[in-house]
Motif scaffolding. Sequence first.
Motif, PDB file in Angstrom:
ATOM      1  N   LEU A 260     -53.555 -29.531  16.122  1.00  0.00           N
ATOM      2  CA  LEU A 260     -54.288 -28.402  16.694  1.00  0.00           C
ATOM      3  C   LEU A 260     -55.087 -28.815  17.929  1.00  0.00           C
ATOM      4  O   LEU A 260     -55.205 -28.048  18.884  1.00  0.00           O
ATOM      5  N   ALA A 261     -55.626 -30.045  17.934  1.00  0.00           N
ATOM      6  CA  ALA A 261     -56.412 -30.527  19.065  1.00  0.00           C
ATOM      7  C   ALA A 261     -55.528 -30.802  20.287  1.00  0.00           C
ATOM      8  O   ALA A 261     -55.913 -30.488  21.422  1.00  0.00           O
ATOM      9  N   LYS A 262     -54.350 -31.393  20.064  1.00  0.00           N
ATOM     10  CA  LYS A 262     -53.445 -31.756  21.166  1.00  0.00           C
ATOM     11  C   LYS A 262     -52.010 -31.444  20.764  1.00  0.00           C
ATOM     12  O   LYS A 262     -51.246 -32.334  20.386  1.00  0.00           O
ATOM     13  N   PRO A 263     -51.597 -30.170  20.866  1.00  0.00           N
ATOM     14  CA  PRO A 263     -50.244 -29.805  20.423  1.00  0.00           C
ATOM     15  C   PRO A 263     -49.126 -30.206  21.385  1.00  0.00           C
ATOM     16  O   PRO A 263     -48.011 -30.460  20.961  1.00  0.00           O
ATOM     17  N   GLN A 264     -49.411 -30.280  22.701  1.00  0.00           N
ATOM     18  CA  GLN A 264     -48.359 -30.506  23.694  1.00  0.00           C
ATOM     19  C   GLN A 264     -47.537 -31.779  23.457  1.00  0.00           C
ATOM     20  O   GLN A 264     -46.313 -31.739  23.593  1.00  0.00           O
ATOM     21  N   PRO A 265     -48.135 -32.918  23.091  1.00  0.00           N
ATOM     22  CA  PRO A 265     -47.306 -34.120  22.885  1.00  0.00           C
ATOM     23  C   PRO A 265     -46.301 -33.974  21.730  1.00  0.00           C
ATOM     24  O   PRO A 265     -45.323 -34.704  21.678  1.00  0.00           O
ATOM     25  N   HIS A 266     -46.540 -33.022  20.831  1.00  0.00           N
ATOM     26  CA  HIS A 266     -45.651 -32.842  19.675  1.00  0.00           C
ATOM     27  C   HIS A 266     -44.626 -31.724  19.874  1.00  0.00           C
ATOM     28  O   HIS A 266     -43.735 -31.557  19.046  1.00  0.00           O
ATOM     29  N   ALA A 267     -44.761 -30.948  20.958  1.00  0.00           N
ATOM     30  CA  ALA A 267     -43.871 -29.807  21.191  1.00  0.00           C
ATOM     31  C   ALA A 267     -42.414 -30.261  21.234  1.00  0.00           C
ATOM     32  O   ALA A 267     -42.066 -31.243  21.893  1.00  0.00           O
ATOM     33  N   GLY A 268     -41.580 -29.567  20.478  1.00  0.00           N
ATOM     34  CA  GLY A 268     -40.153 -29.866  20.421  1.00  0.00           C
ATOM     35  C   GLY A 268     -39.782 -30.978  19.449  1.00  0.00           C
ATOM     36  O   GLY A 268     -38.609 -31.273  19.278  1.00  0.00           O
ATOM     37  N   LYS A 269     -40.765 -31.595  18.817  1.00  0.00           N
ATOM     38  CA  LYS A 269     -40.498 -32.701  17.890  1.00  0.00           C
ATOM     39  C   LYS A 269     -40.567 -32.223  16.440  1.00  0.00           C
ATOM     40  O   LYS A 269     -41.311 -31.315  16.111  1.00  0.00           O
ATOM     41  N   THR A 270     -39.808 -32.889  15.581  1.00  0.00           N
ATOM     42  CA  THR A 270     -39.848 -32.606  14.143  1.00  0.00           C
ATOM     43  C   THR A 270     -40.948 -33.454  13.524  1.00  0.00           C
ATOM     44  O   THR A 270     -40.969 -34.675  13.712  1.00  0.00           O
ATOM     45  N   VAL A 271     -41.850 -32.781  12.811  1.00  0.00           N
ATOM     46  CA  VAL A 271     -42.976 -33.462  12.178  1.00  0.00           C
ATOM     47  C   VAL A 271     -43.153 -32.945  10.760  1.00  0.00           C
ATOM     48  O   VAL A 271     -42.584 -31.918  10.379  1.00  0.00           O
ATOM     49  N   GLN A 272     -43.991 -33.660  10.009  1.00  0.00           N
ATOM     50  CA  GLN A 272     -44.387 -33.206   8.684  1.00  0.00           C
ATOM     51  C   GLN A 272     -45.891 -32.959   8.718  1.00  0.00           C
ATOM     52  O   GLN A 272     -46.648 -33.801   9.209  1.00  0.00           O
ATOM     53  N   LEU A 273     -46.303 -31.776   8.243  1.00  0.00           N
ATOM     54  CA  LEU A 273     -47.712 -31.402   8.196  1.00  0.00           C
ATOM     55  C   LEU A 273     -48.128 -31.131   6.770  1.00  0.00           C
ATOM     56  O   LEU A 273     -47.306 -30.712   5.948  1.00  0.00           O
ATOM     57  N   GLU A 274     -49.402 -31.308   6.511  1.00  0.00           N
ATOM     58  CA  GLU A 274     -49.961 -30.940   5.224  1.00  0.00           C
ATOM     59  C   GLU A 274     -51.259 -30.191   5.492  1.00  0.00           C
ATOM     60  O   GLU A 274     -52.045 -30.587   6.350  1.00  0.00           O
ATOM     61  N   GLY A 275     -51.455 -29.080   4.793  1.00  0.00           N
ATOM     62  CA  GLY A 275     -52.675 -28.306   4.961  1.00  0.00           C
ATOM     63  C   GLY A 275     -52.760 -27.196   3.949  1.00  0.00           C
ATOM     64  O   GLY A 275     -51.858 -27.016   3.122  1.00  0.00           O
ATOM     65  N   GLN A 276     -53.844 -26.442   4.045  1.00  0.00           N
ATOM     66  CA  GLN A 276     -54.048 -25.334   3.128  1.00  0.00           C
ATOM     67  C   GLN A 276     -53.459 -24.064   3.740  1.00  0.00           C
ATOM     68  O   GLN A 276     -53.606 -23.812   4.935  1.00  0.00           O
ATOM     69  N   VAL A 277     -52.783 -23.276   2.905  1.00  0.00           N
ATOM     70  CA  VAL A 277     -52.243 -21.998   3.361  1.00  0.00           C
ATOM     71  C   VAL A 277     -53.415 -21.024   3.433  1.00  0.00           C
ATOM     72  O   VAL A 277     -53.988 -20.648   2.422  1.00  0.00           O
ATOM     73  N   ARG A 278     -53.779 -20.672   4.654  1.00  0.00           N
ATOM     74  CA  ARG A 278     -54.894 -19.758   4.867  1.00  0.00           C
ATOM     75  C   ARG A 278     -54.436 -18.318   4.653  1.00  0.00           C
ATOM     76  O   ARG A 278     -55.118 -17.533   4.026  1.00  0.00           O
ATOM     77  N   LYS A 279     -53.285 -17.992   5.184  1.00  0.00           N
ATOM     78  CA  LYS A 279     -52.720 -16.643   5.077  1.00  0.00           C
ATOM     79  C   LYS A 279     -51.220 -16.772   4.941  1.00  0.00           C
ATOM     80  O   LYS A 279     -50.624 -17.737   5.402  1.00  0.00           O
ATOM     81  N   ALA A 280     -50.622 -15.755   4.313  1.00  0.00           N
ATOM     82  CA  ALA A 280     -49.157 -15.660   4.265  1.00  0.00           C
ATOM     83  C   ALA A 280     -48.811 -14.206   4.532  1.00  0.00           C
ATOM     84  O   ALA A 280     -49.608 -13.307   4.238  1.00  0.00           O
TER      85      ALA A 280
END
Length: 187
Positions: free
Chosen positions: A78-98
Amino acid sequence: MKTIRSALLTLVAVPLVALAGESTPPAKTQPAQAAEKKSEADCHHPPQPQAAAPQGGWTLTRGEALKGAPAVKLADLLAKPQPHAGKTVQLEGQVRKACERKGCWMELATAKDAKGPGVRVTFKDYGFFVPLDSAGSMARVEGVVQVAELSDDRAKHYESEGAIVPRGADGKPREVQLVATGVELRR
């Protein structure tokens, strides 16, 4: 004509009322249980995802199994999204909304920042959805990061479904997205 209609209604309604009044289902016999298992085995439908064995405490899997993409901290993305754009990553977090209509998206946020920006997770080719009541669950997701500027109509659509859509200094809706190939949810 009324007599025939009344007779048919009675023939259908009486057994239904009797079945509804039973408090416990009748015990199944061994042959009946075997026939039920056989019919489940012959079914052409895939097994329900909830039936999958939990892996390491995770209880619900949707889409593909996670393949071990590089893990990225949600706050860092969230702080620096541009370096990750287009890359496959794994994230972990709380589902705030669905998505409250179909379960076709969810927002991940850090537990500390429930009102700030989050990551909108959609699902590759709309190939799977998450339960409508996923909010509050912990999620582990894998997919491709995108940084997107939304149209006003798209932002209003998301907001009508309960989403928090961040806006830049210029007032335009922008967000970090992840197009997931797999999701694991834990409550």
